[in-house]
Write an enzyme that holds these catalytic residues in place. Structure first.
Site, PDB file in Angstrom:
ATOM      1  N   HIS A   1      86.662  92.883  31.220  1.00 50.53           N
ATOM      2  CA  HIS A   1      87.066  93.982  30.363  1.00 50.53           C
ATOM      3  C   HIS A   1      85.928  94.452  29.691  1.00 50.53           C
ATOM      4  CE1 HIS A   1      87.056  90.678  26.912  1.00 50.53           C
ATOM      5  NE2 HIS A   1      86.566  91.630  26.426  1.00 50.53           N
TER       6      HIS A   1
ATOM      7  N   ASP B   1      90.335  87.711  33.762  1.00 47.78           N
ATOM      8  CA  ASP B   1      89.369  88.659  32.966  1.00 47.78           C
ATOM      9  C   ASP B   1      87.951  88.105  33.130  1.00 47.78           C
ATOM     10  OD1 ASP B   1      88.230  90.156  31.022  1.00 47.78           O
ATOM     11  OD2 ASP B   1      89.015  89.216  29.214  1.00 47.78           O
TER      12      ASP B   1
ATOM     13  N   SER C   1      82.150  88.689  23.919  1.00 47.01           N
ATOM     14  CA  SER C   1      82.721  88.524  25.200  1.00 47.01           C
ATOM     15  C   SER C   1      81.879  88.344  26.567  1.00 47.01           C
ATOM     16  CB  SER C   1      83.820  89.923  25.642  1.00 47.01           C
ATOM     17  OG  SER C   1      84.774  89.967  24.686  1.00 47.01           O
TER      18      SER C   1
END
Lengths: 443, 468
Positions: A75, A105, A188
């Site tokens: 992402h 992911d 992230s």
């Protein structure tokens, strides 16, 4: 025994010594990982409301090889046109996206070392996430809210957190490491590190409105995916079209606590499983001769991996318990479809379209593979004027069927040659159809 | 100059005379025919199997027959009886009970709900055991137009002892589609959206209606009913008084149905099809098993005429007119002219009754397990995005924290199997429920479908604790 001994010894240590020791360990671990930490800034090209737009986002990453492979989240890297990376030494360099895997992911980037005049970069090794224990101290490194080169500390709160399908955030193939180390947007793709300075997870999620609830993808899952991406640019998975269900309650319903296996909850239309005759309610006892069982939800991801990690077109044999006795089934796996489809922007008509993926087909409960999804409509554009809406499936133009995105592109390009012509679009939304006339522009 | 002043004074005096004197007269002529309707509105809740809450409501009405038929607003009974894309789940389908009609002299009489017509926004109740009531006389005035005055008579609220209030309004606009009506400026809100409208000659020419479309927020419609008063002329509901709609669960009066989705057919589309002169309604979707499908209508057909009367839909309002024409057909056999593949052809269609809404669908409840199921109706099929041919039962209620709720059952789930038995229809479900109630198993297996996926749910029972 060793563990007990250590605990015992720790108790003997004066407390001030204990703290000094932990600070030392933290510093040591940090020093091992810190040089390989990357601040990732992709420029994404996104389609929004029928228009193409550029946005810059911030994430984190970790270098895993001397020649500059970087692990981050899907992402963070998806739809990136251009990726700028900053090492912890503050050297800036470009990177290209090697491959993406939305199902886990994860994404792999390759730093352009030559472009920055570098021969090699510091890197870290992935640790073994199977050795993790709840309560163990871990560090999260990355760029929370864009604040690069940050470190936070916590413990492992859980090692087998399971999340059911959450739409865009689905994670069928892994359990999550839960930690109370502060994780914010921007973390992230950054590493979760043990006190030995090994990367044991890739931070990927936090709960909105929750505090100290961060989630990382276990390094052993990362290892498999990253190797695949580096080798072939993608992760190819086998698919048979079955949703599995744990048997904890099924056992009680059947009044047989010794039952083993895993329950078929759902069989997708036109899937290998359906064609082979497998049905919801069947209890699968073995897969390729190997006994399988999932008493709890947490046991489902490894089971899904068991099938997904087989090469596409593999033969699978099932031993199944049905209400009419034991049966054997054989089937050949298919390739798992894309998670998200390619998009295409039609400026002249004022909308963007996306190819139909299995997921979109499921959401809109589509029977056929034909058509493209209207993924955005520009306000005031020709499509908007004729009431075409996001979520419509475009099936025909001027009575000609649209087979897929490539087919649509070809037809659209050809039609653009003759802009004066009107075109009648035939669309579907849920169980209703819609005709839309795109008027030609007078020359 | 003095002449002008004289004329002015004369006019003012006349107005004074006309209004002052005759408003009282107007009231006297109608006041014994205006009644107060008291009733309880039952509120269903999807989280509880029993209907617990009920709210006392008041409405005005007028007596339209000697034996006690009372005309009022359709808002007396809110559930929609026929299927439509959207419907609120918060009303009970239980027939209204404990209805009282209070006459001018204070007598309170028992009454029952007769039925309603949502297209016209009118409802009826009937006073029991009565025979000689004063009847309000309506008359038609076809000449009424923009700028003409109307007297509106309404009941005031409880604080004012339900006194009648008279206001003078001017017709500010005429609405032609889908049903003709007059729109007036509305400054006073009495809270009760019902009343009667009189013309200059004090003839009752129509009723004030509570039109939900005025409240709907959307392009081209008024943001709220505040500011607009809608008056429906007598011609629109005359036949309903003579022949009131009947509410009787599935046997309720329903309108005619073709079974299509449609859209305006624009002149640009006509040009695209190479024939500028084609006007009509474009059918985009034919519902499975509908009269339209049986008659062979196809997606893409353009309906040009019904029984030789031309139809033309350039806007969404025009579609409403077309819908109204279909719905109000007396004879179920109609002939339509369609344009298909460059040709015009006649098609005979046998219209059906409009399918019922989920409110009228039968429901089966198992209060121990804590859920209810209903048969599938068109509105649920549309709301749940199911194929039109889907069969089965769906979960209509789940008792909060009941056994089924704890097991993860959700309102809207389709139930495919209970234990090992297929749940094709309500009758089967009833039998399974009976069996479960007798055998009292520890676990019940539900095979359900939710968002396109199937899965199993296990309901843990606790009959023992229930009995203690």
């Amino acid at each position: 025994m060793i563990y007990r001994l250590t605990v015992f010894c720790l108790f003997l240590l004066p407390s001030y010594l204990l703290f000094a020791d932990i600070t030392g360990e933290i510093l040591q671990a940090k020093n091992k990982v810190f040089p390989a930490l990357v601040h990732v800034q992709p420029i994404k090209e996104i389609f929004s409301s029928g228009d193409k737009r550029k946005v810059q986002v911030t994430g984190s990453g970790i270098i895993i090889s001397a020649d500059g492979y970087v692990v981050t989240n899907n992402h963070v890297a998806e739809q990136a046109r251009f990726v700028r990376c900053t090492l912890s030494s503050k050297i800036e360099l470009d990177a290209e996206v090697v491959g993406l895997d939305a199902w886990t992911d994860l994404a792999v980037l390759k730093l352009d070392l030559a472009g920055a005049g570098l021969k090699s970069v510091p890197f870290v090794k992935l640790g073994d996430s199977d050795q993790l224990e709840v309560g163990q101290i871990v560090l999260a490194l990355g760029s929370p809210l864009g604040l690069s080169r940050s470190l936070s500390m916590g413990v492992v709160s859980s090692i087998d957190r399971y999340f059911d399908d959450m739409g865009e955030m689905t994670s069928p193939f892994n359990l999550w490491i839960q930690t109370d180390a502060a994780i914010n947007p921007g973390n992230s793709g950054g590493p979760l590190v043990n006190l030995d300075g090994q990367v044991i997870g890739i931070n990927a999620r936090a709960f909105m409105f929750g505090e100290n609830l961060g989630f990382a993808i276990p390094s052993n899952n990362v290892d498999y995916v990253v190797k695949q991406i580096i080798k072939t640019g993608e992760v190819e998975r086998s698919w048979i079209g079955i949703e599995w269900q744990e048997i904890k309650e099924y056992r009680k319903y059947k009044k047989d606590e010794s039952l083993n296996g895993v329950l078929i909850a759902s069989v997708e239309k036109n899937s290998p499983a359906e064609k082979a005759g497998l049905k919801p309610g069947y209890l699968v006892k073995t897969i390729n001769g190997k006994p399988v069982t999932a008493l709890y939800q947490e046991e489902l991801p490894p089971l899904r991996l068991l099938i997904a990690n087989l090469p596409v077109n593999s033969m699978i044999a099932f031993n199944v318990k049905t209400d009419d006795g034991d049966r054997k089934f054989k089937l050949v796996t298919d390739k798992q479809g894309k998670f998200s489809g390619n998009e295409f922007h039609c400026d002249a008509w004022g909308f963007s379209v996306e190819e139909l993926t299995p997921r979109i087909k499921k959401i809109f409960q589509l029977e056929s593979d034909n058509g493209v999804l209207i993924s955005g409509v520009r306000r005031g554009g020709p499509a908007d004027e004729s009431d075409i809406r996001r979520g419509h499936i475009l099936l025909k133009i001027d009575e000609e069927e649209i087979i897929n995105l490539d087919d649509f592109k070809q037809k659209y390009q050809a039609m653009k040659e003759n802009p004066a012509r009107d075109h009648l679009l035939y669309l579907r939304f849920i169980n209703r159809n819609w005709f839309a006339l795109i008027k030609g522009t007078a020359l | 100059m003095s002449r002008l002043v004289f004329i002015l004074i004369f006019i003012l005096t006349c107005i004074q005379y006309l209004i002052g004197e005759n408003w009282r007269k107007a009231i006297t002529a109608v006041e014994d025919k205006i009644v107060l309707i008291e009733f309880y509105e039952q509120h269903g809740s999807m989280e509880s199997i029993e209907e617990k809450s009920r709210i006392k409501r008041f409405l005005s009405g007028v007596i339209v027959s000697k034996d006690g038929l009372v005309l009022t607003s359709s808002s007396i009974f809110k559930p929609s009886l026929e299927f439509s894309g959207s419907s609120s789940f918060h009303f009970s389908d239980n027939k209204l009970s404990e209805i009282k009609v209070k006459l001018k002299d204070g007598t309170s009489l028992d009454a029952e709900f007769v039925g309603k017509d949502d297209d016209k926004n009118v409802g009826f109740v009937k006073i029991k055991n009565t025979s000689d009531l004063p009847v309000l006389k309506f008359s038609e005035n076809e000449k009424l137009d923009i700028g003409d005055p109307l007297l509106i008579i309404q009941q005031l609220g409880e604080n004012y002892d339900r006194e009648l209030i008279v206001t003078k309004r001017l017709i500010n606009a005429r609405q032609e589609k889908p049903n003709p009506a007059f729109l007036c400026e509305d400054k006073i809100s009495t809270g009760i959206k019902f009343g009667i409208a009189l013309d200059e000659d004090y003839e009752v020419i129509g009723i004030l209606i509570d039109d939900h479309s005025l409240i709907s927020i959307g392009e081209g419609s008024v943001l709220s009913s505040g500011g607009l008063l809608k008056i429906m002329p007598y011609s629109q509901f005359r036949d309903l008084i003579a022949n009131p709609p009947v509410y009787n669960k599935k046997e309720s009066t329903r309108k005619k149905w073709l079974g299509v989705y449609m859209q305006p057919f624009t002149i640009d589309m006509a040009k695209y099809f190479g024939n500028d002169s084609i006007r009509g309604v474009l059918l985009n979707t034919i519902i499975k098993d509908s009269p339209a499908e049986k008659a062979g209508l196809q997606s893409g057909d353009v309906i040009m005429a019904i029984n030789n009367v031309k139809v033309d839909a350039k806007t969404n309002n025009d579609l409403d007119v077309f819908r109204e024409v279909i719905r109000s057909q007396q004879d179920s056999m109609i002939t339509i002219d369609i344009f298909r593949d460059g040709k015009i052809l006649p098609v005979s269609v046998q219209l059906a009754e409009t399918p019922i809404s989920q409110f009228l669908a039968d429901e089966v409840t198992n209060s121990k397990l804590g859920f209810s199921v209903k048969e599938l109706t068109q509105d649920i099929i549309i709301a749940k995005q199911l194929d039109f041919e889907t069969e089965g039962v769906w979960v209509s209620k789940v008792e909060q924290a009941g056994w089924a709720d704890v097991a993860g059952l959700v309102i809207g789930d389709l139930i495919l199997k209970i234990n090992e038995t297929g749940a094709e229809n309500l009758k089967v479900v009833e039998e399974i429920f009976d069996h479960i109630n007798n055998s009292k198993p520890d676990y019940i297996q539900l095979f359900i479908k939710r968002n396109g996926d199937t899965r199993f749910l296990y309901v843990k029972t606790n009959y023992k604790m229930e009995e203690e």
